[in-house]
Write a protein that holds these residues in place. Sequence first.
Motif, PDB file in Angstrom:
ATOM      1  N   ASP A 124       0.834  -1.196   0.000  1.00 21.73           N
ATOM      2  CA  ASP A 124       0.000   0.000   0.000  1.00 21.73           C
ATOM      3  C   ASP A 124       0.871   1.248   0.000  1.00 21.73           C
ATOM      4  OD1 ASP A 124      -2.315  -1.504   0.061  1.00 21.73           O
ATOM      5  OD2 ASP A 124      -2.504  -1.420   2.248  1.00 21.73           O
ATOM      6  N   THR A 125       0.423   2.250  -0.743  1.00 23.20           N
ATOM      7  CA  THR A 125       1.130   3.526  -0.773  1.00 23.20           C
ATOM      8  C   THR A 125       0.206   4.616  -0.254  1.00 23.20           C
ATOM      9  OG1 THR A 125       0.440   3.952  -3.059  1.00 23.20           O
ATOM     10  CG2 THR A 125       2.546   2.836  -2.743  1.00 23.20           C
ATOM     11  N   GLU A 126       0.791   5.663   0.293  1.00 24.52           N
ATOM     12  CA  GLU A 126      -0.008   6.745   0.871  1.00 24.52           C
ATOM     13  C   GLU A 126      -0.698   7.538  -0.229  1.00 24.52           C
ATOM     14  OE1 GLU A 126       0.513  10.508   3.988  1.00 24.52           O
ATOM     15  OE2 GLU A 126       2.211   9.199   3.497  1.00 24.52           O
ATOM     16  N   LEU A 127      -1.983   7.806  -0.034  1.00 25.09           N
ATOM     17  CA  LEU A 127      -2.752   8.561  -1.011  1.00 25.09           C
ATOM     18  C   LEU A 127      -2.495  10.052  -0.859  1.00 25.09           C
ATOM     19  CD1 LEU A 127      -6.217   6.769  -0.630  1.00 25.09           C
ATOM     20  CD2 LEU A 127      -4.490   6.343  -2.390  1.00 25.09           C
ATOM     21  N   THR A 128      -2.613  10.782  -1.959  1.00 28.71           N
ATOM     22  CA  THR A 128      -2.633  12.237  -1.869  1.00 28.71           C
ATOM     23  C   THR A 128      -3.996  12.677  -1.322  1.00 28.71           C
ATOM     24  OG1 THR A 128      -3.550  12.563  -4.088  1.00 28.71           O
ATOM     25  CG2 THR A 128      -1.144  12.347  -3.905  1.00 28.71           C
ATOM     26  N   ASP A 129      -4.103  13.918  -0.924  1.00 27.59           N
ATOM     27  CA  ASP A 129      -5.374  14.425  -0.404  1.00 27.59           C
ATOM     28  C   ASP A 129      -6.479  14.302  -1.455  1.00 27.59           C
ATOM     29  OD1 ASP A 129      -4.165  15.030   1.986  1.00 27.59           O
ATOM     30  OD2 ASP A 129      -3.897  17.167   1.537  1.00 27.59           O
ATOM     31  N   GLU A 130      -6.149  14.614  -2.728  1.00 25.52           N
ATOM     32  CA  GLU A 130      -7.146  14.522  -3.800  1.00 25.52           C
ATOM     33  C   GLU A 130      -7.593  13.076  -4.006  1.00 25.52           C
ATOM     34  OE1 GLU A 130      -4.478  18.052  -4.768  1.00 25.52           O
ATOM     35  OE2 GLU A 130      -4.192  15.977  -4.085  1.00 25.52           O
ATOM     36  N   GLU A 131      -6.650  12.160  -3.973  1.00 29.75           N
ATOM     37  CA  GLU A 131      -6.984  10.754  -4.151  1.00 29.75           C
ATOM     38  C   GLU A 131      -7.821  10.239  -2.986  1.00 29.75           C
ATOM     39  OE1 GLU A 131      -2.879   9.705  -6.642  1.00 29.75           O
ATOM     40  OE2 GLU A 131      -3.071   9.193  -4.505  1.00 29.75           O
TER      41      GLU A 131
END
Length: 271
Positions: A124-131
């Motif tokens: 898992d990778t950290e999402l951006t705020d928009e994502e």
Amino acid sequence: MPHLDVPGATLYYETDGHISKPAVLLIHAGIATLRMWDSLIPALADDHFVVRFDARGFGQSRTENVPFSDRADALAVLDHLGVASAVVVGCSRGGRIAIDLAVDAADRVNALVTIGSGPGGFPDTELTDEEDAAFDALDDAYEAKDWHRLAQLETELWAFGPARDRQGIDASFVVEAYSLNRPNAGHGADAPVVVALEPPAYDRVCDIEVPALVTVGEFDLSAVLAQQAYLAAAIPDADGYIFSDTAHLPSVEHPQEFATVLTDWLKRHDL
């Protein structure tokens, strides 16, 4: 219209070109159907036998809510057509299936091409705020069982990109992207269970021995960009390519560029 019965499902498929030519199997994205490949067929069909199908739960295919192997479905289509092996081209979800095939059924895969895809088991990778906000909206639509709203939001997130200026996107592509995912809204209540490859492909792609072309659009999601970089580094005989000014569907948004990149690469590898 050609359909193939497999355990728990009926798969719709199409073929182009002559069966005596080298085979290419096209596996569509989760926000599309086999129609996403329409513009690519003229570039491939003169020199290849092109096979494509709607995965179960998508497009014109039908499914029961049963456990299944999407790898087995793809191989069943090839077996039905008498195709021993093929270049496998997959976009997004279809690319994950293509990677699994290259790992688990190496004798059936002559080469691997992925578009905005990653291997099963990728961390898992950290999402951006928009994502993060976009996925929250998808979850809300799913919980409400608003399948048409869900299809619309999926298209906007993946095909247009979460951090992209929508004003610069060609209007004809916007219409096409919505239309590609719209038929899948009718499958919203379908719930077949994918039996994942074990162990997953993440730690096994280093064993892929066939040529690979791993591509992505520059405006794709952050996790997908990371997955493409990983595949380009981990697969021994891999070429990487990043399409400019597109997100998750470069083969649809920039069909001429994609066809040129793919056919030149196939010729270079005598495929």
